[in-house]
Design an enzyme around this catalytic site. Structure first.
Site, PDB file in Angstrom:
ATOM      1  N   LYS A  13      45.659 -51.178  25.663  1.00 32.57           N
ATOM      2  CA  LYS A  13      45.526 -50.430  24.412  1.00 32.57           C
ATOM      3  C   LYS A  13      46.678 -49.454  24.195  1.00 32.57           C
ATOM      4  O   LYS A  13      47.212 -49.364  23.095  1.00 32.57           O
ATOM      5  CB  LYS A  13      44.202 -49.654  24.386  1.00 32.57           C
ATOM      6  CG  LYS A  13      42.977 -50.500  24.161  1.00 32.57           C
ATOM      7  CD  LYS A  13      41.754 -49.664  23.809  1.00 32.57           C
ATOM      8  CE  LYS A  13      41.428 -48.626  24.853  1.00 32.57           C
ATOM      9  NZ  LYS A  13      41.141 -49.214  26.183  1.00 32.57           N
ATOM     10  N   ARG A  88      34.671 -43.443  20.430  1.00 28.02           N
ATOM     11  CA  ARG A  88      34.333 -44.013  21.735  1.00 28.02           C
ATOM     12  C   ARG A  88      32.871 -44.460  21.787  1.00 28.02           C
ATOM     13  O   ARG A  88      32.484 -45.209  22.678  1.00 28.02           O
ATOM     14  CB  ARG A  88      34.604 -42.979  22.826  1.00 28.02           C
ATOM     15  CG  ARG A  88      34.528 -43.510  24.248  1.00 28.02           C
ATOM     16  CD  ARG A  88      34.873 -42.441  25.243  1.00 28.02           C
ATOM     17  NE  ARG A  88      36.240 -41.995  25.127  1.00 28.02           N
ATOM     18  CZ  ARG A  88      37.278 -42.578  25.722  1.00 28.02           C
ATOM     19  NH1 ARG A  88      37.081 -43.639  26.477  1.00 28.02           N
ATOM     20  NH2 ARG A  88      38.498 -42.119  25.578  1.00 28.02           N
ATOM     21  N   ARG A 127      47.313 -52.607  40.432  1.00 26.74           N
ATOM     22  CA  ARG A 127      48.366 -51.641  40.108  1.00 26.74           C
ATOM     23  C   ARG A 127      48.749 -50.805  41.313  1.00 26.74           C
ATOM     24  O   ARG A 127      47.896 -50.399  42.093  1.00 26.74           O
ATOM     25  CB  ARG A 127      47.913 -50.695  38.985  1.00 26.74           C
ATOM     26  CG  ARG A 127      47.943 -51.295  37.619  1.00 26.74           C
ATOM     27  CD  ARG A 127      47.809 -50.249  36.543  1.00 26.74           C
ATOM     28  NE  ARG A 127      46.626 -49.395  36.650  1.00 26.74           N
ATOM     29  CZ  ARG A 127      45.999 -48.881  35.603  1.00 26.74           C
ATOM     30  NH1 ARG A 127      46.428 -49.135  34.379  1.00 26.74           N
ATOM     31  NH2 ARG A 127      44.952 -48.100  35.762  1.00 26.74           N
ATOM     32  N   ARG A 161      45.706 -45.852  42.926  1.00 23.14           N
ATOM     33  CA  ARG A 161      44.900 -44.717  42.498  1.00 23.14           C
ATOM     34  C   ARG A 161      43.456 -44.907  42.943  1.00 23.14           C
ATOM     35  O   ARG A 161      42.945 -46.023  42.977  1.00 23.14           O
ATOM     36  CB  ARG A 161      44.937 -44.587  40.963  1.00 23.14           C
ATOM     37  CG  ARG A 161      46.117 -43.811  40.465  1.00 23.14           C
ATOM     38  CD  ARG A 161      46.226 -43.774  38.962  1.00 23.14           C
ATOM     39  NE  ARG A 161      44.949 -43.850  38.247  1.00 23.14           N
ATOM     40  CZ  ARG A 161      44.856 -43.715  36.924  1.00 23.14           C
ATOM     41  NH1 ARG A 161      45.939 -43.516  36.199  1.00 23.14           N
ATOM     42  NH2 ARG A 161      43.687 -43.805  36.314  1.00 23.14           N
ATOM     43  N   ARG A 172      33.693 -48.607  35.418  1.00 26.46           N
ATOM     44  CA  ARG A 172      34.272 -48.226  34.125  1.00 26.46           C
ATOM     45  C   ARG A 172      33.976 -49.268  33.059  1.00 26.46           C
ATOM     46  O   ARG A 172      33.727 -48.930  31.891  1.00 26.46           O
ATOM     47  CB  ARG A 172      35.788 -48.035  34.282  1.00 26.46           C
ATOM     48  CG  ARG A 172      36.153 -46.743  35.012  1.00 26.46           C
ATOM     49  CD  ARG A 172      37.521 -46.792  35.638  1.00 26.46           C
ATOM     50  NE  ARG A 172      38.595 -46.918  34.673  1.00 26.46           N
ATOM     51  CZ  ARG A 172      39.876 -47.103  35.022  1.00 26.46           C
ATOM     52  NH1 ARG A 172      40.198 -47.195  36.314  1.00 26.46           N
ATOM     53  NH2 ARG A 172      40.810 -47.190  34.113  1.00 26.46           N
TER      54      ARG A 172
END
Length: 217
Positions: A13, A88, A127, A161, A172
């Site tokens: 996004k 949201r 990542r 992370r 999430r």
């Protein structure tokens, strides 16, 4: 042109919002930027948001909505904007509708970036960031460093992370399905939703979104 951009974590996004806003010559309004700007400038809404954040509590919708309204009323947004991360949830979507009616304007489209859930997990969990400069980002499959665990740019250590683990990513995604996905159905009932397949090269995804907006206009 006034656009809402939605999609799960890892759908790209932020990247697409930046490119689309630049192509369409409209401001990119992201929730993260709203919070940083208001807190940094010490606005009343920023101070209120910071008090909740410092206490480890969620910032109430009305604070986020207030920040978004203020930003959409700024001069550079007079001819349009791209909303990223707002609304949201359904409450925020309905508040946005009320604001648009008050201003006598309408949304032109809601772009839903669609990515298979397994791909989202793979994108985020793979990542790796450089400890010396978080801007240097690699991926164990899509963009691996030449030496495992070492940044190509500066030789710094690469790390994952804590919220990028598969377990955290799936949590999430559950939050996204529960809180944000309902707004897609809400906007679909208004005939505003365009589903954009978000697999492939970045510029290809951008072009799909532009073409979808042209068809709607």
């Amino acid at each position: 042109m006034r656009i809402v951009l939605v999609g799960p974590p890892g759908a790209g996004k932020g990247t697409q919002a930046h490119l689309l806003a630049k192509t369409l010559s409209i401001p990119h309004i992201s929730t993260g930027d709203l919070f940083r700007a208001n807190i940094g400038q010490g606005t009343p809404l920023g101070l209120e948001a910071k008090s909740y954040m410092d206490a480890g509590r969620l910032v109430p919708d009305e604070v986020t909505i207030g920040m978004a309204k203020d930003r959409m009323l700024q001069a550079d947004a007079a001819n349009g904007f791209l909303l990223d991360g707002f609304p949201r949830n359904l409450g925020q979507a309905k508040a946005l509708d009320e604001f648009l009616v008050e201003q006598g304007i309408e949304l032109d489209g809601v772009l839903d970036l669609e990515v298979p859930e397994d791909e989202v997990v793979k994108r985020i969990a793979g990542r790796r960031l450089c400890r010396n400069d978080g801007g240097h980002v690699f991926h164990v499959d899509y963009n691996p460093s030449k030496v495992e665990g070492v940044c190509d740019e500066c030789g710094g250590e690469l790390y994952q992370r804590s919220d990028d683990t598969e377990e955290k990513v799936r949590t999430r995604l559950e939050v996204y399905h529960t809180e944000t996905e309902p707004i897609i159905d809400y906007y679909r009932q208004q005939g505003l939703v365009e589903v954009i397949p978000a697999l492939g090269k970045v510029d290809e995804v951008t072009q799909r979104a532009i073409e979808a907006l042209k068809q709607d206009s």
